[in-house]
Design a protein around this motif. Structure first.
Motif, PDB file in Angstrom:
ATOM      1  N   ASN A 101       7.542 -24.163  -2.231  1.00  0.00           N
ATOM      2  CA  ASN A 101       7.263 -23.807  -3.624  1.00  0.00           C
ATOM      3  C   ASN A 101       8.307 -22.881  -4.223  1.00  0.00           C
ATOM      4  OD1 ASN A 101       6.753 -21.415  -2.333  1.00  0.00           O
ATOM      5  ND2 ASN A 101       4.554 -21.353  -2.789  1.00  0.00           N
ATOM      6  N   ALA A 102       9.506 -22.810  -3.667  1.00  0.00           N
ATOM      7  CA  ALA A 102      10.559 -21.972  -4.246  1.00  0.00           C
ATOM      8  C   ALA A 102      10.984 -22.525  -5.602  1.00  0.00           C
ATOM      9  CB  ALA A 102      11.750 -21.897  -3.303  1.00  0.00           C
ATOM     10  N   ASP A 103      11.446 -21.630  -6.462  1.00  0.00           N
ATOM     11  CA  ASP A 103      11.917 -22.060  -7.778  1.00  0.00           C
ATOM     12  C   ASP A 103      13.181 -22.914  -7.674  1.00  0.00           C
ATOM     13  OD1 ASP A 103       9.925 -20.625  -9.250  1.00  0.00           O
ATOM     14  OD2 ASP A 103      11.034 -18.785  -8.835  1.00  0.00           O
ATOM     15  N   LEU A 104      14.009 -22.614  -6.698  1.00  0.00           N
ATOM     16  CA  LEU A 104      15.256 -23.354  -6.513  1.00  0.00           C
ATOM     17  C   LEU A 104      15.398 -23.684  -5.035  1.00  0.00           C
ATOM     18  CD1 LEU A 104      17.953 -24.389  -7.783  1.00  0.00           C
ATOM     19  CD2 LEU A 104      18.954 -22.177  -7.156  1.00  0.00           C
ATOM     20  N   VAL A 105      15.542 -24.964  -4.717  1.00  0.00           N
ATOM     21  CA  VAL A 105      15.696 -25.405  -3.330  1.00  0.00           C
ATOM     22  C   VAL A 105      17.060 -26.075  -3.182  1.00  0.00           C
ATOM     23  CG1 VAL A 105      14.826 -26.934  -1.524  1.00  0.00           C
ATOM     24  CG2 VAL A 105      13.225 -25.683  -2.984  1.00  0.00           C
ATOM     25  N   ILE A 106      17.790 -25.658  -2.143  1.00  0.00           N
ATOM     26  CA  ILE A 106      19.132 -26.171  -1.895  1.00  0.00           C
ATOM     27  C   ILE A 106      19.189 -26.735  -0.487  1.00  0.00           C
ATOM     28  CG2 ILE A 106      21.594 -25.599  -1.808  1.00  0.00           C
ATOM     29  CD1 ILE A 106      20.980 -23.173  -3.606  1.00  0.00           C
ATOM     30  N   TRP A 107      19.750 -27.920  -0.332  1.00  0.00           N
ATOM     31  CA  TRP A 107      19.951 -28.522   0.980  1.00  0.00           C
ATOM     32  C   TRP A 107      21.424 -28.482   1.353  1.00  0.00           C
ATOM     33  CZ3 TRP A 107      16.851 -33.726   1.812  1.00  0.00           C
ATOM     34  CH2 TRP A 107      15.490 -33.428   1.914  1.00  0.00           C
ATOM     35  N   ALA A 108      21.687 -28.214   2.631  1.00  0.00           N
ATOM     36  CA  ALA A 108      23.058 -28.195   3.135  1.00  0.00           C
ATOM     37  C   ALA A 108      23.025 -28.420   4.640  1.00  0.00           C
ATOM     38  CB  ALA A 108      23.744 -26.867   2.816  1.00  0.00           C
ATOM     39  N   ASP A 109      24.189 -28.705   5.223  1.00  0.00           N
ATOM     40  CA  ASP A 109      24.256 -28.773   6.677  1.00  0.00           C
ATOM     41  C   ASP A 109      24.153 -27.362   7.246  1.00  0.00           C
ATOM     42  OD1 ASP A 109      26.861 -27.518   7.002  1.00  0.00           O
ATOM     43  OD2 ASP A 109      27.794 -29.409   6.468  1.00  0.00           O
ATOM     44  N   GLU A 110      24.118 -27.273   8.556  1.00  0.00           N
ATOM     45  CA  GLU A 110      23.784 -26.001   9.194  1.00  0.00           C
ATOM     46  C   GLU A 110      24.755 -24.876   8.836  1.00  0.00           C
ATOM     47  OE1 GLU A 110      22.424 -24.454  13.612  1.00  0.00           O
ATOM     48  OE2 GLU A 110      23.793 -26.146  13.457  1.00  0.00           O
ATOM     49  N   LEU A 111      26.048 -25.122   8.941  1.00  0.00           N
ATOM     50  CA  LEU A 111      27.018 -24.064   8.684  1.00  0.00           C
ATOM     51  C   LEU A 111      27.006 -23.624   7.227  1.00  0.00           C
ATOM     52  CD1 LEU A 111      30.062 -25.254  10.832  1.00  0.00           C
ATOM     53  CD2 LEU A 111      28.513 -23.348  11.293  1.00  0.00           C
ATOM     54  N   LYS A 112      26.936 -24.563   6.319  1.00  0.00           N
ATOM     55  CA  LYS A 112      26.959 -24.203   4.910  1.00  0.00           C
ATOM     56  C   LYS A 112      25.654 -23.535   4.488  1.00  0.00           C
ATOM     57  CE  LYS A 112      30.131 -27.950   3.987  1.00  0.00           C
ATOM     58  NZ  LYS A 112      29.966 -28.482   5.354  1.00  0.00           N
ATOM     59  N   ALA A 113      24.552 -24.017   5.046  1.00  0.00           N
ATOM     60  CA  ALA A 113      23.277 -23.371   4.729  1.00  0.00           C
ATOM     61  C   ALA A 113      23.293 -21.907   5.158  1.00  0.00           C
ATOM     62  CB  ALA A 113      22.131 -24.116   5.404  1.00  0.00           C
ATOM     63  N   LYS A 114      23.811 -21.654   6.345  1.00  0.00           N
ATOM     64  CA  LYS A 114      23.876 -20.274   6.829  1.00  0.00           C
ATOM     65  C   LYS A 114      24.757 -19.420   5.920  1.00  0.00           C
ATOM     66  CE  LYS A 114      25.192 -17.562  10.908  1.00  0.00           C
ATOM     67  NZ  LYS A 114      25.737 -17.626  12.297  1.00  0.00           N
ATOM     68  N   SER A 115      25.886 -19.986   5.489  1.00  0.00           N
ATOM     69  CA  SER A 115      26.809 -19.205   4.658  1.00  0.00           C
ATOM     70  C   SER A 115      26.262 -18.964   3.255  1.00  0.00           C
ATOM     71  CB  SER A 115      28.165 -19.916   4.569  1.00  0.00           C
ATOM     72  OG  SER A 115      28.092 -21.090   3.780  1.00  0.00           O
ATOM     73  N   LEU A 116      25.346 -19.814   2.809  1.00  0.00           N
ATOM     74  CA  LEU A 116      24.841 -19.723   1.441  1.00  0.00           C
ATOM     75  C   LEU A 116      23.594 -18.858   1.320  1.00  0.00           C
ATOM     76  CD1 LEU A 116      25.217 -20.711  -1.483  1.00  0.00           C
ATOM     77  CD2 LEU A 116      23.892 -22.752  -0.879  1.00  0.00           C
ATOM     78  N   GLN A 117      22.950 -18.528   2.438  1.00  0.00           N
ATOM     79  CA  GLN A 117      21.680 -17.801   2.387  1.00  0.00           C
ATOM     80  C   GLN A 117      21.772 -16.527   1.541  1.00  0.00           C
ATOM     81  OE1 GLN A 117      18.818 -18.760   3.541  1.00  0.00           O
ATOM     82  NE2 GLN A 117      19.241 -20.315   5.089  1.00  0.00           N
ATOM     83  N   GLU A 118      22.654 -15.629   1.895  1.00  0.00           N
ATOM     84  CA  GLU A 118      22.725 -14.332   1.218  1.00  0.00           C
ATOM     85  C   GLU A 118      23.216 -14.437  -0.217  1.00  0.00           C
ATOM     86  OE1 GLU A 118      21.446 -11.431   2.062  1.00  0.00           O
ATOM     87  OE2 GLU A 118      20.589 -12.549   3.743  1.00  0.00           O
ATOM     88  N   PRO A 119      24.304 -15.163  -0.501  1.00  0.00           N
ATOM     89  CA  PRO A 119      24.723 -15.245  -1.908  1.00  0.00           C
ATOM     90  C   PRO A 119      23.682 -15.910  -2.804  1.00  0.00           C
ATOM     91  CG  PRO A 119      26.097 -16.651  -0.504  1.00  0.00           C
ATOM     92  CD  PRO A 119      25.300 -15.779   0.395  1.00  0.00           C
ATOM     93  N   ALA A 120      22.977 -16.917  -2.279  1.00  0.00           N
ATOM     94  CA  ALA A 120      21.942 -17.554  -3.093  1.00  0.00           C
ATOM     95  C   ALA A 120      20.794 -16.587  -3.366  1.00  0.00           C
ATOM     96  CB  ALA A 120      21.427 -18.808  -2.392  1.00  0.00           C
ATOM     97  N   LYS A 121      20.426 -15.806  -2.352  1.00  0.00           N
ATOM     98  CA  LYS A 121      19.348 -14.835  -2.524  1.00  0.00           C
ATOM     99  C   LYS A 121      19.740 -13.754  -3.531  1.00  0.00           C
ATOM    100  CE  LYS A 121      16.289 -11.691   0.010  1.00  0.00           C
ATOM    101  NZ  LYS A 121      16.331 -10.662  -1.032  1.00  0.00           N
ATOM    102  N   THR A 122      20.990 -13.283  -3.420  1.00  0.00           N
ATOM    103  CA  THR A 122      21.460 -12.258  -4.359  1.00  0.00           C
ATOM    104  C   THR A 122      21.400 -12.769  -5.795  1.00  0.00           C
ATOM    105  OG1 THR A 122      22.920 -11.292  -2.691  1.00  0.00           O
ATOM    106  CG2 THR A 122      23.432 -10.827  -4.996  1.00  0.00           C
ATOM    107  N   TRP A 123      21.853 -13.996  -5.986  1.00  0.00           N
ATOM    108  CA  TRP A 123      21.835 -14.585  -7.324  1.00  0.00           C
ATOM    109  C   TRP A 123      20.401 -14.765  -7.817  1.00  0.00           C
ATOM    110  CZ3 TRP A 123      19.797 -19.096  -9.354  1.00  0.00           C
ATOM    111  CH2 TRP A 123      20.202 -19.428 -10.654  1.00  0.00           C
ATOM    112  N   ALA A 124      19.541 -15.307  -6.974  1.00  0.00           N
ATOM    113  CA  ALA A 124      18.172 -15.571  -7.379  1.00  0.00           C
ATOM    114  C   ALA A 124      17.422 -14.281  -7.710  1.00  0.00           C
ATOM    115  CB  ALA A 124      17.437 -16.335  -6.287  1.00  0.00           C
ATOM    116  N   ASP A 125      17.642 -13.240  -6.904  1.00  0.00           N
ATOM    117  CA  ASP A 125      16.999 -11.956  -7.178  1.00  0.00           C
ATOM    118  C   ASP A 125      17.389 -11.437  -8.563  1.00  0.00           C
ATOM    119  OD1 ASP A 125      15.732 -11.997  -4.735  1.00  0.00           O
ATOM    120  OD2 ASP A 125      17.109 -10.586  -3.767  1.00  0.00           O
ATOM    121  N   ALA A 126      18.667 -11.615  -8.907  1.00  0.00           N
ATOM    122  CA  ALA A 126      19.134 -11.151 -10.213  1.00  0.00           C
ATOM    123  C   ALA A 126      18.506 -11.953 -11.352  1.00  0.00           C
ATOM    124  CB  ALA A 126      20.656 -11.254 -10.290  1.00  0.00           C
ATOM    125  N   GLN A 127      18.105 -13.196 -11.063  1.00  0.00           N
ATOM    126  CA  GLN A 127      17.471 -14.036 -12.083  1.00  0.00           C
ATOM    127  C   GLN A 127      15.958 -13.876 -12.110  1.00  0.00           C
ATOM    128  OE1 GLN A 127      19.755 -15.824 -13.957  1.00  0.00           O
ATOM    129  NE2 GLN A 127      21.183 -14.765 -12.596  1.00  0.00           N
TER     130      GLN A 127
END
Length: 432
Positions: A60-86
Motif C-alpha cells: 500500500n505504499a504511495d510509490l512502488v519501484i521495482w529494480a534488480d537486487e543491486l539497483k534496488a539496494k542502491s535506491l533505498q535511501e535516496p528514494a526514502k529521502t525524497w519520499a519523506d520530503a514529499q
C-alpha cells in the motif's frame, strides 16, 4: 545464444524469442531474495509479501519501484529521502529474476509498480506491450544529461525513460606488455602486442558460439551494420545489414584476425578478463565490469576507446543505458512522473545510488564531481559518447545467435562471404 559477459547494467537477456511478453529476456544474471525496503512518512509502507510467481506484492505504499537486487539496494535511501520530503511512502522492491517479463505481466494485471528500472533496449518491447508511458524531461535536460543517454531513451520520437547510467566496451592495455597503450588502429595494436612478446595479443570473447556484443566494434569498423534507419531516424527492421556488402567486408577482416591467431574461439566470457589480469594478454576489450578484477590484480593499465581498422570506419561498440520508466498502469502515475523528473533535474539521487553501486553516470554534473575519485568510471561514460545505443526494437533478439555463430565460424576459418550471407538469411527468416 547468450551475451557472454558479466552484465554490468543488467541488460535484458538477448536470447529470448521475439514475443509480446518476452521479446528480450529479464535480468537472469542477478540473484538474491525478493523483498523491498519501506519508507515511512507517517508510517512504514507494507510490502505485502510475495505473489505465487515469486515477485513482490504491491502493498500500500504511495510509490512502488521495482529494480534488480543491486539497483534496488542502491535506491533505498535516496528514494526514502525524497519520499519523506514529499510526505508520501515509498517501497523499493527487488525482483531478482526475469524483471522485464514479470513487470510486463504485473502491469497488465494492474498490480505492478509505478516505476521500473531497466535497460534502454527494453523500450521496444515495453512500448509494444503498452507497458510504459512517455516522460516529460525538463527543458534543460540536454544541458544536464549526456547525449548518449537521451538518445537511448528516445523511441519513435518519444522520450520513454530517464537515463542515469551507461556502459560500453573499452580497450584495456597492460602497460607491462606493450609500449603502445593507446593504439590508433587494430593493426597498430597487433604489431605492438607481438613486439612485446605477449602470449595473447587481444583478449576478446569469441567462444564456439560467438559473441556479437563484444565483436561489435570490429564489425562496425569493418563496415557492418545491424539495422538501418528510416527518414525520421528510427531503427528500420526491414533494412537488415547482416549479409550485405559491409558485413562481408567486416567478416573478411575478422577472418584475417582469426587466421593470425589474434581472435580465438578459445577466449570466452569466462576467461577473457582473467587472461588479462594474469598477465598473459597485452590488450583486453571489455567493459566497466572488468575494472574490479583489474584493480585487484594490480595491473598497470591504460584505458582508451576501442580502435578501428586502419583506413576503415571508426569502431562503434554498443552503449547500454539504464533508465527509470513510468508504468502505464501504475496506481500513482503522478508520484512516478514527479520522481523521475527529479532524477532528470538534479544529480542527487543518482549520486546517492552511485555510492553503493558504481555505474558510469549519465548526469554531466555528477561526471564532473566524480572525476577525481572515480576517473575510470567517468572515462567510460565519456567513451560511451563514441558508441551507439544498442538497438531497442524487439527484432534485435533475432540478431545475436546467427550473427555471433557466423563470426565464431569465420574466426575458425569459415568463408566470410557465404557464412555472413547465411546469417543474414537466418535473421531475416526469424524477423519474418
Amino acid at each position: 545464444m547468450q551475451i557472454r559477459r558479466k552484465n554490468f547494467l543488467a541488460l535484458s537477456g538477448v536470447a529470448a524469442s521475439v514475443t509480446l511478453l518476452a521479446a528480450c529476456g529479464g535480468d537472469s544474471d542477478t540473484d538474491g531474495g525478493t523483498g523491498g525496503g519501506a519508507s515511512d512518512a507517517g508510517g512504514a509502507s507494507d510490502g505485502g509479501g510475495e505473489t505465487a510467481e515469486g515477485v513482490p506484492a504491491r502493498g500500500n505504499a504511495d510509490l512502488v519501484i521495482w529494480a534488480d537486487e543491486l539497483k534496488a539496494k542502491s535506491l533505498q535511501e535516496p528514494a526514502k529521502t525524497w519520499a519523506d520530503a514529499q510526505g508520501i511512502t515509498v517501497e523499493v522492491q527487488t525482483v531478482a529474476n526475469d524483471l522485464q517479463t514479470n513487470y510486463v505481466t504485473a502491469n497488465q494485471a494492474g498490480n505492478g509498480p509505478d516505476i521500473v528500472l531497466g535497460a534502454h533496449d527494453w523500450i521496444g518491447n515495453l512500448v509494444q506491450n503498452g507497458a510504459i508511458s512517455p516522460v516529460q524531461l525538463p527543458g534543460d535536460a540536454a544541458d544536464k544529461l549526456a547525449p548518449i543517454g537521451l538518445q537511448a531513451v528516445t523511441y519513435d520520437g518519444q522520450t520513454y525513460g530517464v537515463p542515469y547510467a551507461v556502459e560500453t566496451l573499452v580497450l584495456y592495455a597492460n602497460n607491462a606488455l606493450t609500449d603502445v597503450p593507446e593504439p590508433g588502429s587494430i593493426e597498430e595494436l597487433v604489431e605492438a602486442a607481438k613486439a612485446g612478446g605477449a602470449e595473447v595479443v587481444l583478449s576478446l570473447p569469441v567462444g564456439e558460439q560467438g559473441d556479437a556484443y563484444h565483436m561489435q566494434p570490429l564489425y562496425t569498423s569493418g563496415g557492418g551494420y545491424l539495422f538501418g534507419t528510416d527518414a525520421e531516424g528510427n531503427q528500420d527492421p526491414t533494412d537488415l545489414g547482416v549479409g550485405k556488402e559491409g558485413s562481408i567486408a567486416a567478416a573478411e577482416k575478422i577472418g584475417a584476425l582469426g587466421a593470425d591467431g589474434v581472435l580465438r574461439t578459445s577466449i570466452t566470457g569466462d576467461n577473457a578478463i582473467s587472461l588479462f589480469t594474469d598477465g598473459k594478454a597485452a590488450y583486453l576489450i571489455s567493459g566497466p565490469w572488468a575494472l574490479g578484477d583489474i584493480n585487484t590484480a594490480g595491473i598497470d593499465f591504460t584505458m582508451s576507446a576501442v580502435p578501428g581498422f586502419e583506413g576503415m570506419e571508426p569502431a562503434k561498440p554498443f552503449a547500454g543505458v539504464n533508465a527509470f520508466y513510468v508504468a502505464s498502469n501504475g496506481q500513482n502515475a503522478g508520484f512516478a512522473q514527479t520522481f523521475v523528473g527529479e532524477v532528470a533535474s538534479n544529480a542527487e539521487i543518482a549520486e546517492q545510488m552511485f555510492q553503493s553501486n558504481n555505474l558510469p553516470p549519465v548526469n554531466l554534473e555528477l561526471q564532473d564531481k566524480l572525476s577525481g575519485e572515480f576517473p575510470d568510471m567517468v572515462k567510460i561514460a565519456e567513451f560511451a559518447e563514441l558508441a551507439e545505443p544498442m538497438p531497442s526494437i524487439p527484432q534485435m533478439a533475432a540478431i545475436w545467435g546467427p550473427l555471433g555463430q557466423a563470426q565464431a565460424n569465420i574466426v575458425g576459418g569459415a568463408d566470410p562471404a557465404s557464412t555472413m550471407q547465411a546469417a543474414g538469411e537466418e535473421i531475416a527468416r526469424q524477423i519474418g
